[in-house]
Design a protein around this motif. Structure first.
Motif, mmCIF file in Angstrom:
data_model
loop_
_atom_site.group_PDB
_atom_site.id
_atom_site.type_symbol
_atom_site.label_atom_id
_atom_site.label_comp_id
_atom_site.label_asym_id
_atom_site.label_seq_id
_atom_site.Cartn_x
_atom_site.Cartn_y
_atom_site.Cartn_z
ATOM 1 N N MET A 216 -2.232 7.893 0.183
ATOM 2 C CA MET A 216 -1.060 8.307 0.941
ATOM 3 C C MET A 216 -0.768 9.790 0.744
ATOM 4 O O MET A 216 -0.368 10.495 1.675
ATOM 5 C CB MET A 216 0.138 7.459 0.516
ATOM 6 C CG MET A 216 1.445 7.850 1.171
ATOM 7 S SD MET A 216 2.785 6.699 0.767
ATOM 8 C CE MET A 216 2.942 6.934 -1.010
ATOM 9 N N TYR B 151 6.469 0.387 0.644
ATOM 10 C CA TYR B 151 5.888 0.985 1.838
ATOM 11 C C TYR B 151 6.855 0.951 3.029
ATOM 12 O O TYR B 151 7.040 1.973 3.691
ATOM 13 C CB TYR B 151 4.581 0.262 2.173
ATOM 14 C CG TYR B 151 3.795 0.856 3.311
ATOM 15 C CD1 TYR B 151 3.205 2.118 3.197
ATOM 16 C CD2 TYR B 151 3.622 0.148 4.499
ATOM 17 C CE1 TYR B 151 2.466 2.663 4.244
ATOM 18 C CE2 TYR B 151 2.883 0.686 5.543
ATOM 19 C CZ TYR B 151 2.313 1.935 5.414
ATOM 20 O OH TYR B 151 1.590 2.469 6.451
ATOM 21 N N LYS C 33 0.851 -1.183 0.000
ATOM 22 C CA LYS C 33 0.000 0.000 0.000
ATOM 23 C C LYS C 33 0.886 1.233 0.000
ATOM 24 O O LYS C 33 2.050 1.159 0.400
ATOM 25 C CB LYS C 33 -0.913 0.021 1.235
ATOM 26 C CG LYS C 33 -0.170 0.069 2.564
ATOM 27 C CD LYS C 33 -1.098 0.126 3.761
ATOM 28 C CE LYS C 33 -1.746 1.481 3.910
ATOM 29 N NZ LYS C 33 -2.549 1.605 5.135
ATOM 30 N N GLY C 34 0.339 2.354 -0.436
ATOM 31 C CA GLY C 34 1.035 3.615 -0.304
ATOM 32 C C GLY C 34 2.438 3.613 -0.856
ATOM 33 O O GLY C 34 3.401 3.880 -0.139
ATOM 34 N N GLU C 35 2.607 3.312 -2.155
ATOM 35 C CA GLU C 35 3.947 3.204 -2.721
ATOM 36 C C GLU C 35 4.264 4.264 -3.771
ATOM 37 O O GLU C 35 5.395 4.302 -4.267
ATOM 38 C CB GLU C 35 4.123 1.813 -3.341
ATOM 39 C CG GLU C 35 4.074 0.688 -2.314
ATOM 40 C CD GLU C 35 4.142 -0.690 -2.922
ATOM 41 O OE1 GLU C 35 4.711 -1.583 -2.293
ATOM 42 O OE2 GLU C 35 3.600 -0.877 -4.045
#
Length: 404
Positions: free
Chosen positions: A295, A104, A42-44
């Motif tokens: 993010m 992440y 997630k959130g990369e």
């Protein structure tokens, strides 16, 4: 223990908030219930607006030193890989005219290493609830082993936020009718340095490169699609039904045992604060990951909260400033997701029309990209929506918007 701000949760939202408040010179207690961060997909991917903020904290420089990749474009493609809509970030204003991608855990490490000396970071600390005064204002938190008092508590404890619930802020969470399978591909053929979303008969396929020659691949699935099925057959079908991904078949099959299946939902809290408490990141809002906004919105929360505290300290101002932007981000992310993930006949027809007409319209394409980049909000008008699906010709389609 008494400090000036308590940040609960050490994901990107919590770490970014601690960076932002610490850079104001505030004494910050940052606590997280986990002893170590979990390696989740997630959130990369960072947008340019976030990179501008991260660069001011020294985080972007750390990520680039750690091998983060610059992605030049965000592209919606058909299953064969032909671009239907390409957002070229090199045409944006400013210095950071690209997306930046890294794992992440590496992002969490870069944020942690950038924390100012005024931040005390404690892991393995469970926050049990809120402290309040006789007027109901939040004055700190109760821990499993004591209390911390502060004039500001920031709930950055994720989508299921315990603190948001205790604050009495109710959300309406809308679940998407699909899940995303996340795969990390190794030893795969090189792919273009862009963020590519493929439109297929079975929904979204999303891929982008990561450092070390790896590739992140997401695939849309039904909630029960992988339960008790033949994973190898599923993996082969994933590669072969999307010809652009066929060269990755061996890497997909090798990655299946380590797959992650992620639920997808969206919401925006009606309030981002109560006296003494502010919500940040997924405690306050969530979007579909299709447009790479989650993010980045959390980092904007942190920056906005620090700005408000430096100017006036009025948390209501934080809510007012963020709510309109978050509502636009939510609409943009949902519209982008529906273009590709809606498998109904009407959804697929409208989605493909919208991609085709937006991709051919320079003014709309630039506006969508600018909104997604975090450099400023320029909402599409009802007339723009008609241009997007080709119901009305756009005489301004071959030039940039007037505000640009």
């Amino acid at each position: 223990m008494r400090t000036e701000a308590i940040v609960c949760g050490a994901g990107v939202a919590g770490l970014a908030t601690a960076c932002a408040l610490g850079n104001l010179g505030l004494r910050v207690a940052l606590v997280d219930k986990q002893d170590a961060p979990k390696p989740v997909a997630k959130g990369e991917v960072f947008q340019p607006g976030s990179l501008r903020i991260l660069r001011s904290w020294g985080v972007a420089q750390r990520l680039e030193s750690a091998g983060a990749l610059r992605l030049a474009r965000l592209v919606a493609r058909d299953s064969a890989g032909t671009p239907q809509m390409a957002l070229d970030y090199g045409t944006l204003p400013g210095k950071d005219r690209w997306l930046l991608a890294h794992d992440y855990p590496a992002i969490l490490t870069a944020l942690t290493e950038s924390l100012p000396s005024t931040v005390e970071f404690r892991r393995g600390v469970l926050v049990k609830g809120l402290l309040r005064n006789q007027d109901g204002q939040v004055t700190g938190v109760r821990l499993a082993d004591g209390t911390i008092e502060a004039p500001l508590v920031v709930a950055a404890d994720g989508m299921s936020s315990r603190l948001r619930k205790e604050a009495g802020i109710e959300i309406t969470r809308a679940e998407y009718p699909h899940r995303l399978v996340a795969l990390e591909l190794h030893d795969a053929p090189e792919v273009e340095a862009d963020f590519s979303a493929y439109v297929t008969e079975r929904g979204l396929r999303l891929r982008y490169p990561l450092p070390g020659g790896r590739i992140r691949l997401y695939a849309q699935v039904r909630p029960d699609e992988l339960r008790g099925g033949d994973l190898v057959s599923w993996g082969r079908a994933l590669a072969r039904e999307t010809p652009a991904l066929t060269p990755l078949e061996d890497a997909i099959l090798a990655a299946l045992p380590e797959r992650q299946v992620l639920p997808v939902a969206r919401f925006l809290a009606p309030k981002l604060w109560i006296p003494g408490l502010a919500l940040a990141g997924e405690a306050g809002h969530a979007v579909h990951p299709m447009a790479a906004q989650g993010m980045n919105s959390a980092i904007a929360d942190a920056d906005c909260l620090a700005t408000v505290l430096a100017e006036s300290g009025d948390l209501a101002s934080y809510h007012r400033r963020r709510q309109a932007d978050l509502a636009l981000i939510g609409r943009t992310s949902h519209a982008a997701a529906r273009m590709i993930t809606d498998l109904s006949w009407a959804g697929r027809t409208l989605g493909r029309r919208a991609l085709r007409h937006t991709g051919a319209n320079q003014r709309l394409r630039y506006t969508v990209m600018h909104n997604m980049s975090g450099l400023g909000s320029h909402p599409l008008t009802p007339l723009d929506r008609l241009h997007q699906i080709g119901l009305l010709p756009d005489p301004r389609a071959r030039r940039l918007p007037a505000w640009a």
